[in-house]
Design an enzyme around this catalytic site. Structure first.
Site, PDB file in Angstrom:
ATOM      1  CE1 TYR A 284     -32.370 -25.523  37.955  1.00 38.44           C
ATOM      2  CE2 TYR A 284     -31.448 -27.624  38.593  1.00 38.44           C
ATOM      3  CZ  TYR A 284     -31.309 -26.267  38.406  1.00 38.44           C
ATOM      4  OH  TYR A 284     -30.104 -25.670  38.681  1.00 38.44           O
TER       5      TYR A 284
ATOM      6  CE  LYS B 299     -32.637 -12.699  47.364  1.00 33.99           C
ATOM      7  NZ  LYS B 299     -31.514 -11.990  48.013  1.00 33.99           N
TER       8      LYS B 299
ATOM      9  CG  ASP C 291     -28.451 -12.827  49.001  1.00 33.54           C
ATOM     10  OD1 ASP C 291     -29.033 -13.541  49.849  1.00 33.54           O
ATOM     11  OD2 ASP C 291     -28.785 -11.652  48.781  1.00 33.54           O
TER      12      ASP C 291
ATOM     13  CG  ASP D 265     -27.373 -27.412  40.209  1.00 29.62           C
ATOM     14  OD1 ASP D 265     -26.292 -27.991  40.361  1.00 29.62           O
ATOM     15  OD2 ASP D 265     -27.926 -27.266  39.097  1.00 29.62           O
TER      16      ASP D 265
ATOM     17  CG  ASP E 241     -21.351 -27.664  41.336  1.00 30.37           C
ATOM     18  OD1 ASP E 241     -21.625 -28.778  41.812  1.00 30.37           O
ATOM     19  OD2 ASP E 241     -21.184 -27.458  40.117  1.00 30.37           O
TER      20      ASP E 241
END
Ligand code: NAD
Length: 365
Positions: free
Chosen positions: A141, A189, A221, A245, A249
């Site tokens: 970001y 990852k 994942d 993020d 959620d």
């Protein structure tokens, strides 16, 4: 103890739920003889209306001069035609950046009384109690270079972290895991990304300082799947900005309603506390918003800015008691519930339960 709190209630249901959270803070302060002071300031659409900008300088000055900032919610359909930089949400992004918090804490928990509200099966979510520690100021970001080249039809972003940025947020996660059930899951990852390899190496290095905390690493994942299959296996989940993020959620569904989720952003100049939900223009002004997210956010403020752990737990217990006794706002009601309460009635129920909880604690004045 003394605590000066800037209150930016914002738009829509922001002021409605903030009023209930402040009532809880006032009661805790009164009971314990703490000097909490409050300063109201404008943000978002309310600030555009009054001052022509979503984050007036006075608000920023007040926030930076306080010990903690409590934010309700920001956003109003009235300003949808404005460019992104002038809309109410720009005020939210600007205050987060100015306060500089790098560790975003988001609990995701299952309350037994709300088991039927989650789309997941009750036996899957029973006992789930997860705390996400999401890095908030780095990664994709913010990384540069970033560009959308409209001539070559290419676009790129940069995932970049320094060891220092990883270490400071990991330290927050280790400390919190040590105070909870002593388990830290670091999500990355590392099978594909060099950034994740640095992340993993840094977390492993830091782990030597926290022998009481059990560390595991999980690929993002796999974590996304395990959160839905076996959420009970997690205690504290530490991860970088983008992964956090998305995963936090996703884990929100465990709680059953957006209206009950709190958050805190710590580590910067001043900690920022805000419920996860937005301004909910569809229900604003009707007095039916669920204040629990805001009230649990107040509990996080007591824990992380006031150092009042017992009082924070008393607020959390009060919320559980109210839910156990059948108290429901409209978003939580499933038709079979006898009591569908307004925002202030739910606040009353939690307030009554809190008063009973606090009476069990020694009074300092
Ligand atoms: P939202 O969170 O405001 O609402 C989503 C849905 O959940 C709505 O149906 C709403 O009625 C319901 N809901 C949310 N909070 C609730 C509560 N406490 N009690 C009962 N029901 C609740 O998200 P949205 O509709 O996508 O966004 C509305 C506005 O809020 C937009 O302007 C958006 O930019 C802004 N927003 C602000 C924040 C923030 O201030 N932190 C976060 C998300 C969205």
């Amino acid at each position: 103890m003394k605590l000066h709190i800037t209150v930016v209630a914002g738009d829509g249901i922001g002021p409605e739920v903030t009023a209930e959270a402040l009532r809880i803070l006032r009661t805790v302060a009164e009971h314990g003889g703490h000097a909490f002071t409050y300063q109201d300031a404008l943000i978002g659409g309310a600030a555009i209306d009054a001052a022509g900008t979503p984050l007036p300088q006075e608000t920023l000055d007040a926030a930076l001069g306080s010990d903690a900032v409590f934010l309700g919610a920001v956003g109003s359909n009235k300003f949808n035609a404005l460019p992104p930089g002038e809309r109410p949400e720009a005020g939210l992004l600007a205050i987060r950046a100015a306060l500089g918090g790098f560790a975003n804490l988001r609990p995701a928990f299952a309350h037994p009384a709300l088991a039927q509200n989650s789309p997941l099966r009750p036996e899957v979510i029973a006992g789930a109690d997860i705390l996400f520690v999401r890095e908030l100021l780095g990664g994709l970001y913010f990384g540069r270079p970033r560009e959308w080249n409209r001539e070559t039809h290419e676009a790129w972003n940069t995932m970049r972290y320094t060891r220092g940025e990883i270490e400071r947020v990991a330290r927050v996660a280790f400390e919190l895991a040590g105070k909870r059930r002593g388990k830290l899951t670091s999500v990355d990852k590392a099978n594909v990304l060099e950034v994740s390899q640095l992340w993993r190496a840094t977390v492993n290095e830091l782990a030597k300082e926290y022998p009481a905390v059990a560390v595991e690493h999980e690929f993002v994942d796999a974590c996304a799947m395990h959160l839905m299959n076996t959420p009970r296996r997690f205690d504290v989940i530490l991860t970088e900005n983008l992964f956090g993020d998305i995963l936090s959620d996703e884990a929100g569904v465990i709680a059953g309603s957006l209206g009950v989720l709190p958050s805190a952003t710590i580590g910067g100049k001043v900690n920022l506390y805000e419920p996860v939900h937005g301004s909910a223009p569809d229900i604003a002004g009707h007095g039916i918003a669920n204040p629990i997210g805001a009230i649990l956010t107040a509990a996080m403020l007591l824990r992380h800015s006031a150092g009042l752990e017992a009082e924070a737990q008393a607020v959390e217990t009060a919320v559980r008691s109210a839910l156990d006794s059948g108290a429901r706002t409209k978003d939580l009601a499933r038709g079979d519930d006898a009591q569908v309460l307004s925002t202030s009635e739910m606040g009353d129920r939690i307030h009554q339960a809190l008063t009973a909880e606090l009476q069990k604690q020694p009074q300092t004045v």
